[in-house]
Design a protein around this motif. Structure first.
Motif, PDB file in Angstrom:
ATOM      1  N   TYR A   1     -14.229  -8.156 -10.328  1.00  0.00           N
ATOM      2  CA  TYR A   1     -13.372  -6.988 -10.510  1.00  0.00           C
ATOM      3  C   TYR A   1     -13.417  -6.163  -9.240  1.00  0.00           C
ATOM      4  N   GLY A   2     -12.259  -5.761  -8.759  1.00  0.00           N
ATOM      5  CA  GLY A   2     -12.209  -4.903  -7.592  1.00  0.00           C
ATOM      6  C   GLY A   2     -10.887  -5.062  -6.873  1.00  0.00           C
ATOM      7  N   ASN A   3     -10.788  -4.409  -5.728  1.00  0.00           N
ATOM      8  CA  ASN A   3      -9.584  -4.551  -4.926  1.00  0.00           C
ATOM      9  C   ASN A   3      -9.945  -4.574  -3.454  1.00  0.00           C
ATOM     10  N   ILE A   4      -9.080  -5.226  -2.709  1.00  0.00           N
ATOM     11  CA  ILE A   4      -9.275  -5.351  -1.267  1.00  0.00           C
ATOM     12  C   ILE A   4      -8.020  -4.819  -0.589  1.00  0.00           C
ATOM     13  N   PRO A   5      -8.149  -3.705   0.134  1.00  0.00           N
ATOM     14  CA  PRO A   5      -6.998  -3.187   0.872  1.00  0.00           C
ATOM     15  C   PRO A   5      -7.008  -3.724   2.305  1.00  0.00           C
ATOM     16  N   ASP A   6      -5.841  -3.869   2.855  1.00  0.00           N
ATOM     17  CA  ASP A   6      -5.718  -4.087   4.290  1.00  0.00           C
ATOM     18  C   ASP A   6      -4.637  -3.143   4.791  1.00  0.00           C
ATOM     19  N   GLU A   7      -4.142  -3.356   5.971  1.00  0.00           N
ATOM     20  CA  GLU A   7      -3.183  -2.417   6.554  1.00  0.00           C
ATOM     21  C   GLU A   7      -1.899  -2.289   5.737  1.00  0.00           C
ATOM     22  N   ASN A   8      -1.417  -3.405   5.147  1.00  0.00           N
ATOM     23  CA  ASN A   8      -0.132  -3.400   4.453  1.00  0.00           C
ATOM     24  C   ASN A   8      -0.216  -3.559   2.937  1.00  0.00           C
ATOM     25  N   PHE A   9      -1.269  -4.201   2.447  1.00  0.00           N
ATOM     26  CA  PHE A   9      -1.335  -4.575   1.033  1.00  0.00           C
ATOM     27  C   PHE A   9      -2.647  -4.122   0.402  1.00  0.00           C
ATOM     28  N   ARG A  10      -2.630  -4.064  -0.919  1.00  0.00           N
ATOM     29  CA  ARG A  10      -3.846  -3.905  -1.719  1.00  0.00           C
ATOM     30  C   ARG A  10      -3.811  -5.020  -2.754  1.00  0.00           C
ATOM     31  N   THR A  11      -4.888  -5.799  -2.823  1.00  0.00           N
ATOM     32  CA  THR A  11      -4.968  -6.907  -3.772  1.00  0.00           C
ATOM     33  C   THR A  11      -6.035  -6.592  -4.809  1.00  0.00           C
ATOM     34  N   TYR A  12      -5.624  -6.581  -6.075  1.00  0.00           N
ATOM     35  CA  TYR A  12      -6.522  -6.299  -7.197  1.00  0.00           C
ATOM     36  C   TYR A  12      -6.962  -7.617  -7.831  1.00  0.00           C
ATOM     37  N   TYR A  13      -8.245  -7.718  -8.145  1.00  0.00           N
ATOM     38  CA  TYR A  13      -8.803  -8.897  -8.815  1.00  0.00           C
ATOM     39  C   TYR A  13      -9.457  -8.447 -10.116  1.00  0.00           C
ATOM     40  N   THR A  14      -9.143  -9.128 -11.200  1.00  0.00           N
ATOM     41  CA  THR A  14      -9.838  -8.892 -12.463  1.00  0.00           C
ATOM     42  C   THR A  14     -10.190 -10.228 -13.089  1.00  0.00           C
ATOM     43  N   SER A  15     -11.259 -10.243 -13.841  1.00  0.00           N
ATOM     44  CA  SER A  15     -11.663 -11.441 -14.566  1.00  0.00           C
ATOM     45  C   SER A  15     -12.332 -11.011 -15.867  1.00  0.00           C
TER      46      SER A  15
ATOM     47  N   ARG B   1       0.830  -1.217   0.000  1.00  0.00           N
ATOM     48  CA  ARG B   1       0.000   0.000   0.000  1.00  0.00           C
ATOM     49  C   ARG B   1       0.853   1.251   0.000  1.00  0.00           C
ATOM     50  N   ARG B   2       1.973   1.219   0.700  1.00  0.00           N
ATOM     51  CA  ARG B   2       2.808   2.417   0.802  1.00  0.00           C
ATOM     52  C   ARG B   2       3.713   2.609  -0.405  1.00  0.00           C
ATOM     53  N   ASN B   3       3.898   1.558  -1.184  1.00  0.00           N
ATOM     54  CA  ASN B   3       4.741   1.637  -2.379  1.00  0.00           C
ATOM     55  C   ASN B   3       4.083   0.782  -3.460  1.00  0.00           C
ATOM     56  N   SER B   4       3.135   1.381  -4.178  1.00  0.00           N
ATOM     57  CA  SER B   4       2.316   0.603  -5.118  1.00  0.00           C
ATOM     58  C   SER B   4       3.115   0.048  -6.295  1.00  0.00           C
ATOM     59  N   SER B   5       4.327   0.535  -6.508  1.00  0.00           N
ATOM     60  CA  SER B   5       5.139  -0.039  -7.579  1.00  0.00           C
ATOM     61  C   SER B   5       5.794  -1.346  -7.139  1.00  0.00           C
ATOM     62  N   LYS B   6       5.715  -1.668  -5.860  1.00  0.00           N
ATOM     63  CA  LYS B   6       6.300  -2.909  -5.328  1.00  0.00           C
ATOM     64  C   LYS B   6       5.238  -4.011  -5.359  1.00  0.00           C
ATOM     65  N   VAL B   7       5.323  -4.893  -6.364  1.00  0.00           N
ATOM     66  CA  VAL B   7       4.391  -6.004  -6.498  1.00  0.00           C
ATOM     67  C   VAL B   7       4.900  -7.165  -5.653  1.00  0.00           C
ATOM     68  N   VAL B   8       4.104  -7.576  -4.692  1.00  0.00           N
ATOM     69  CA  VAL B   8       4.474  -8.662  -3.789  1.00  0.00           C
ATOM     70  C   VAL B   8       4.194 -10.011  -4.438  1.00  0.00           C
TER      71      VAL B   8
END
Length: 160
Positions: free
Chosen positions: A91-105, A70-77
Protein backbone atom coordinates in the motif's frame (compact mmCIF):
# COMPACT_ATOMS: atom_id res chain seq x y z
CA UNK A 1 -11.41 -55.05 12.51
CA UNK A 2 -15.08 -55.93 12.18
CA UNK A 3 -17.34 -54.75 9.36
CA UNK A 4 -18.81 -51.80 11.31
CA UNK A 5 -15.36 -50.52 12.22
CA UNK A 6 -14.27 -50.91 8.59
CA UNK A 7 -17.28 -48.90 7.34
CA UNK A 8 -16.71 -46.20 9.97
CA UNK A 9 -13.02 -46.00 9.11
CA UNK A 10 -13.78 -45.72 5.36
CA UNK A 11 -16.38 -43.00 5.98
CA UNK A 12 -14.03 -41.10 8.24
CA UNK A 13 -11.24 -41.32 5.68
CA UNK A 14 -13.57 -40.01 2.94
CA UNK A 15 -14.73 -37.11 5.15
CA UNK A 16 -11.13 -36.25 5.94
CA UNK A 17 -10.21 -36.29 2.24
CA UNK A 18 -13.13 -33.98 1.39
CA UNK A 19 -12.15 -31.61 4.21
CA UNK A 20 -8.56 -31.42 3.01
CA UNK A 21 -9.62 -30.80 -0.60
CA UNK A 22 -12.05 -28.10 0.57
CA UNK A 23 -9.26 -26.47 2.53
CA UNK A 24 -7.15 -26.28 -0.61
CA UNK A 25 -9.98 -24.68 -2.55
CA UNK A 26 -10.68 -22.17 0.22
CA UNK A 27 -7.31 -20.54 -0.47
CA UNK A 28 -8.51 -19.28 -3.86
CA UNK A 29 -9.21 -15.56 -3.91
CA UNK A 30 -11.84 -13.82 -6.06
CA UNK A 31 -10.43 -10.58 -7.50
CA UNK A 32 -11.69 -8.04 -10.00
CA UNK A 33 -9.52 -7.98 -13.12
CA UNK A 34 -9.23 -5.28 -15.77
CA UNK A 35 -6.87 -2.76 -17.27
CA UNK A 36 -7.50 0.65 -18.69
CA UNK A 37 -5.56 3.54 -20.12
CA UNK A 38 -6.46 7.12 -20.90
CA UNK A 39 -7.10 6.16 -24.53
CA UNK A 40 -9.92 3.74 -23.60
CA UNK A 41 -13.41 5.16 -23.79
CA UNK A 42 -14.80 2.52 -21.43
CA UNK A 43 -14.13 3.77 -17.89
CA UNK A 44 -15.73 0.83 -16.05
CA UNK A 45 -12.32 -0.46 -14.94
CA UNK A 46 -11.85 2.74 -12.92
CA UNK A 47 -15.44 3.65 -12.07
CA UNK A 48 -17.62 0.54 -11.97
CA UNK A 49 -16.07 -2.57 -10.41
CA UNK A 50 -19.50 -4.27 -10.34
CA UNK A 51 -19.42 -4.49 -14.15
CA UNK A 52 -16.00 -6.15 -14.23
CA UNK A 53 -14.85 -9.71 -14.72
CA UNK A 54 -14.12 -11.63 -11.52
CA UNK A 55 -11.22 -14.08 -11.53
CA UNK A 56 -10.88 -16.96 -9.08
CA UNK A 57 -7.19 -16.44 -8.48
CA UNK A 58 -4.68 -18.81 -6.91
CA UNK A 59 -2.39 -15.94 -5.94
CA UNK A 60 -2.14 -14.31 -2.50
CA UNK A 61 -3.29 -10.72 -3.13
CA UNK A 62 -5.91 -8.78 -5.04
CA UNK A 63 -4.24 -5.59 -6.27
CA UNK A 64 -4.95 -2.23 -7.89
CA UNK A 65 -2.50 0.12 -9.55
CA UNK A 66 -3.70 3.63 -10.38
CA UNK A 67 -1.50 6.10 -12.27
CA UNK A 68 -2.74 9.66 -12.54
CA UNK A 69 -1.37 13.07 -13.53
CA UNK A 70 0.08 15.02 -10.61
CA UNK A 71 -1.27 18.34 -11.84
CA UNK A 72 -4.73 16.96 -12.59
CA UNK A 73 -5.48 14.06 -10.25
CA UNK A 74 -8.85 13.42 -11.88
CA UNK A 75 -6.98 12.43 -15.08
CA UNK A 76 -6.27 8.69 -14.76
CA UNK A 77 -3.50 7.70 -17.17
CA UNK A 78 -3.72 3.97 -16.46
CA UNK A 79 -5.55 1.71 -14.05
CA UNK A 80 -5.42 -2.03 -13.42
CA UNK A 81 -6.99 -4.57 -11.11
CA UNK A 82 -5.75 -8.11 -10.76
CA UNK A 83 -4.03 -10.60 -8.49
CA UNK A 84 -0.40 -11.25 -7.60
CA UNK A 85 1.65 -13.39 -5.26
CA UNK A 86 4.10 -10.57 -4.52
CA UNK A 87 2.71 -7.07 -5.12
CA UNK A 88 5.15 -4.35 -6.15
CA UNK A 89 3.97 -2.44 -3.06
CA UNK A 90 1.38 -3.50 -0.46
CA UNK A 91 0.00 0.00 0.00
CA UNK A 92 1.33 3.41 -0.89
CA UNK A 93 2.06 5.78 -3.71
CA UNK A 94 5.08 6.84 -5.69
CA UNK A 95 5.17 10.35 -7.12
CA UNK A 96 7.50 11.55 -9.81
CA UNK A 97 7.66 14.81 -11.74
CA UNK A 98 4.55 14.11 -13.86
CA UNK A 99 2.62 11.22 -12.29
CA UNK A 100 1.54 9.70 -9.00
CA UNK A 101 1.10 5.92 -8.93
CA UNK A 102 -1.03 4.38 -6.17
CA UNK A 103 -0.60 0.73 -5.15
CA UNK A 104 -3.05 -1.22 -3.02
CA UNK A 105 -3.26 -4.89 -2.15
CA UNK A 106 -5.61 -6.96 -0.02
CA UNK A 107 -6.49 -10.55 0.80
CA UNK A 108 -10.28 -10.80 0.89
CA UNK A 109 -12.63 -11.75 -1.93
CA UNK A 110 -13.41 -8.79 -4.22
CA UNK A 111 -11.52 -6.35 -1.99
CA UNK A 112 -9.97 -4.54 -4.97
CA UNK A 113 -13.22 -2.90 -6.06
CA UNK A 114 -12.30 0.59 -4.82
CA UNK A 115 -11.01 3.63 -6.70
CA UNK A 116 -7.33 2.74 -6.26
CA UNK A 117 -6.48 5.65 -3.96
CA UNK A 118 -7.91 4.47 -0.66
CA UNK A 119 -6.59 1.92 1.74
CA UNK A 120 -7.98 -1.52 1.14
CA UNK A 121 -11.58 -2.51 1.35
CA UNK A 122 -11.47 -5.69 3.42
CA UNK A 123 -15.19 -6.42 3.44
CA UNK A 124 -15.41 -7.56 -0.18
CA UNK A 125 -18.24 -5.10 -0.74
CA UNK A 126 -16.28 -2.11 -1.97
CA UNK A 127 -16.88 -0.21 1.29
CA UNK A 128 -13.95 1.78 2.62
CA UNK A 129 -12.07 0.31 5.58
CA UNK A 130 -8.66 1.61 6.54
CA UNK A 131 -6.80 -1.62 7.03
CA UNK A 132 -4.15 -3.70 5.36
CA UNK A 133 -4.74 -7.37 5.89
CA UNK A 134 -1.35 -8.82 6.86
CA UNK A 135 -1.74 -12.51 6.07
CA UNK A 136 -3.70 -15.21 4.35
CA UNK A 137 -6.82 -16.46 6.05
CA UNK A 138 -6.16 -19.70 7.96
CA UNK A 139 -9.55 -21.16 7.02
CA UNK A 140 -8.08 -24.53 6.10
CA UNK A 141 -7.07 -25.08 9.75
CA UNK A 142 -10.58 -24.24 10.93
CA UNK A 143 -12.06 -26.70 8.44
CA UNK A 144 -9.72 -29.45 9.58
CA UNK A 145 -10.14 -29.36 13.37
CA UNK A 146 -13.70 -30.77 13.56
CA UNK A 147 -12.52 -33.83 11.66
CA UNK A 148 -9.59 -34.24 14.04
CA UNK A 149 -12.05 -34.22 16.92
CA UNK A 150 -14.17 -36.85 15.17
CA UNK A 151 -11.10 -38.98 14.56
CA UNK A 152 -10.07 -38.73 18.22
CA UNK A 153 -13.59 -39.78 19.28
CA UNK A 154 -13.69 -42.78 16.94
CA UNK A 155 -10.11 -43.96 17.39
CA UNK A 156 -10.83 -45.90 20.61
CA UNK A 157 -13.34 -48.02 18.65
CA UNK A 158 -10.53 -49.36 16.50
CA UNK A 159 -8.31 -50.27 19.44
CA UNK A 160 -10.78 -52.81 20.86
Amino acid sequence: MNRLQSVLFTGLFAALAVALMSAGLSNALDCYVCSSSESYQDTSCVDNSGALKVLNCSKKYCVTVRKELRRNSSKVVSFSRGCEDVPEMLYGNIPDENFRTYYTSCQKDLCNGHNGRIKNSTSGTGAIHNAIVPGKNAGHIVLFWPYSLLLATLLPLFNK
